[in-house]
Design a protein around this motif. Structure first.
Motif, PDB file in Angstrom:
ATOM      1  N   ASP A  15      47.863  34.824  44.740  1.00 59.43           N
ATOM      2  CA  ASP A  15      48.609  34.075  43.729  1.00 59.43           C
ATOM      3  C   ASP A  15      47.732  32.993  43.116  1.00 59.43           C
ATOM      4  O   ASP A  15      46.919  32.369  43.806  1.00 59.43           O
ATOM      5  N   LYS A  16      47.935  32.772  41.834  1.00 58.01           N
ATOM      6  CA  LYS A  16      47.141  31.771  41.118  1.00 58.01           C
ATOM      7  C   LYS A  16      47.274  30.392  41.748  1.00 58.01           C
ATOM      8  O   LYS A  16      46.291  29.656  41.881  1.00 58.01           O
ATOM      9  N   ALA A  17      48.500  30.041  42.152  1.00 61.41           N
ATOM     10  CA  ALA A  17      48.721  28.728  42.759  1.00 61.41           C
ATOM     11  C   ALA A  17      47.911  28.567  44.043  1.00 61.41           C
ATOM     12  O   ALA A  17      47.347  27.500  44.304  1.00 61.41           O
ATOM     13  N   GLY A  18      47.852  29.630  44.825  1.00 65.35           N
ATOM     14  CA  GLY A  18      47.071  29.574  46.056  1.00 65.35           C
ATOM     15  C   GLY A  18      45.591  29.412  45.781  1.00 65.35           C
ATOM     16  O   GLY A  18      44.900  28.659  46.469  1.00 65.35           O
ATOM     17  N   ARG A  19      45.096  30.135  44.769  1.00 61.50           N
ATOM     18  CA  ARG A  19      43.676  30.017  44.423  1.00 61.50           C
ATOM     19  C   ARG A  19      43.348  28.621  43.905  1.00 61.50           C
ATOM     20  O   ARG A  19      42.313  28.037  44.245  1.00 61.50           O
ATOM     21  N   GLN A  20      44.228  28.099  43.069  1.00 57.61           N
ATOM     22  CA  GLN A  20      43.977  26.773  42.502  1.00 57.61           C
ATOM     23  C   GLN A  20      44.049  25.687  43.565  1.00 57.61           C
ATOM     24  O   GLN A  20      43.297  24.705  43.510  1.00 57.61           O
ATOM     25  N   ALA A  21      44.952  25.850  44.525  1.00 60.91           N
ATOM     26  CA  ALA A  21      45.099  24.840  45.578  1.00 60.91           C
ATOM     27  C   ALA A  21      43.833  24.703  46.405  1.00 60.91           C
ATOM     28  O   ALA A  21      43.445  23.591  46.797  1.00 60.91           O
ATOM     29  N   GLU A  22      43.166  25.825  46.663  1.00 62.07           N
ATOM     30  CA  GLU A  22      41.950  25.799  47.481  1.00 62.07           C
ATOM     31  C   GLU A  22      40.669  25.878  46.671  1.00 62.07           C
ATOM     32  O   GLU A  22      39.585  25.596  47.178  1.00 62.07           O
ATOM     33  N   GLY A  23      40.785  26.319  45.422  1.00 65.80           N
ATOM     34  CA  GLY A  23      39.595  26.465  44.588  1.00 65.80           C
ATOM     35  C   GLY A  23      38.721  27.630  45.004  1.00 65.80           C
ATOM     36  O   GLY A  23      37.499  27.585  44.857  1.00 65.80           O
ATOM     37  N   VAL A  24      39.361  28.701  45.502  1.00 68.12           N
ATOM     38  CA  VAL A  24      38.605  29.864  45.981  1.00 68.12           C
ATOM     39  C   VAL A  24      39.241  31.149  45.475  1.00 68.12           C
ATOM     40  O   VAL A  24      40.381  31.160  44.999  1.00 68.12           O
ATOM     41  N   PHE A  25      38.508  32.254  45.598  1.00 67.81           N
ATOM     42  CA  PHE A  25      39.007  33.568  45.218  1.00 67.81           C
ATOM     43  C   PHE A  25      38.472  34.615  46.180  1.00 67.81           C
ATOM     44  O   PHE A  25      37.553  34.346  46.963  1.00 67.81           O
ATOM     45  N   VAL A  26      39.049  35.818  46.111  1.00 65.77           N
ATOM     46  CA  VAL A  26      38.718  36.888  47.046  1.00 65.77           C
ATOM     47  C   VAL A  26      37.855  37.947  46.366  1.00 65.77           C
ATOM     48  O   VAL A  26      38.089  38.313  45.211  1.00 65.77           O
ATOM     49  N   VAL A  27      36.856  38.432  47.092  1.00 67.37           N
ATOM     50  CA  VAL A  27      35.994  39.520  46.629  1.00 67.37           C
ATOM     51  C   VAL A  27      36.010  40.594  47.704  1.00 67.37           C
ATOM     52  O   VAL A  27      35.831  40.294  48.891  1.00 67.37           O
TER      53      VAL A  27
END
Length: 239
Positions: A15-27
């Motif tokens: 979820d975008k909110a989760g990514r923004q909260a931590e400032g990370v993404f999955v590869v």
């Protein structure tokens, strides 16, 4: 072994909110993770089946229908919302909402040597798992900016940088003058096209005609935005 809390946290990055909260993404995937490791992006976590988690655990944290043996969590790089200058040929996305289209467009930008892509807030989040997969590694080579697109393009207009956009009432792209190494190419929303506020800043309207241009029979109503981007960028680079 991953705890339930760790699994929930990784899943929240879908979820975008989760990514923004931590400032990370999955590869995910050997190829993409390999490109990530060689990209200069900062990697927070690396999970590999048989090393630090089981195949069952990978299935629980993976965003793919068929999980791969490796998954990484990396930091989202920072990029200014409004550029101080537009160098070379740039791309702008005005509300491109489909993740597959957004990922394909970033892949096209990489292929045609475009290094800066400016996105409106309504554009699909390029750090979502679906978009990252669709870029096929281009996400590590193209710098993406999110912010008020109108403000960014107004700055380009003030600097007398050409701003192009595709419209049904535009000039035939195959016969008009294009600046192959300087300018901003704007691509609009899948259904609505380029928004009125952004259209007001376009200095050259382009049209991609069907073949033959004089055909009177039925034809597709419009091109998919990723297809249109491919045609437009190819024509710019052909000059």
């Amino acid at each position: 072994m991953l705890s339930k809390a760790e699994i929930r946290r990784i899943r929240s990055l879908g979820d975008k909110a989760g990514r923004q909260a931590e400032g990370v993404f999955v590869v995910e995937g050997e190829k993409l993770v390999g490109e990530l490791l060689g990209s200069g992006f900062r990697v927070r976590e690396l999970y590999r089946v048989g090393e630090n988690l089981s195949a069952a655990e990978m299935e629980r944290i993976s965003f793919l229908r068929t999980p791969t043996p490796v998954l990484a969590v990396a930091e989202i790089p920072t990029a200014p919302a409004s550029p101080t200058s537009f160098e070379g040929l740039c791309l702008a996305l005005d509300g491109v909402q489909d993740p597959g289209n957004a990922g394909t467009i970033l892949r096209l930008a990489d292929w045609f040597g475009i290094r800066e892509v400016y996105c409106s807030p309504a554009t699909a989040d390029c750090w979502s798992p679906k978009v990252v997969q669709a870029t096929m590694g281009a996400i590590f080579r193209v710098r993406v900016h999110y912010g008020p697109l109108e403000r960014a393009l107004a700055g380009a207009a003030e600097a007398e940088i050409p701003i192009y956009g595709t419209f049904l009432e535009g000039e035939n792209i195959y016969g008009c003058n294009l600046s192959p190494n300087r300018g901003v190419v704007v691509m609009g929303n899948e259904g609505r096209g380029i928004s009125p506020s952004i259209a007001a800043l376009i200095t050259k309207k382009l049209y991609i005609p069907p073949y033959p241009p004089s055909a009177s029979g039925p034809t597709s109503e419009s091109l998919n935005v990723a297809m249109a981007t491919a045609i437009a960028l190819s024509e710019f680079r052909r000059r």
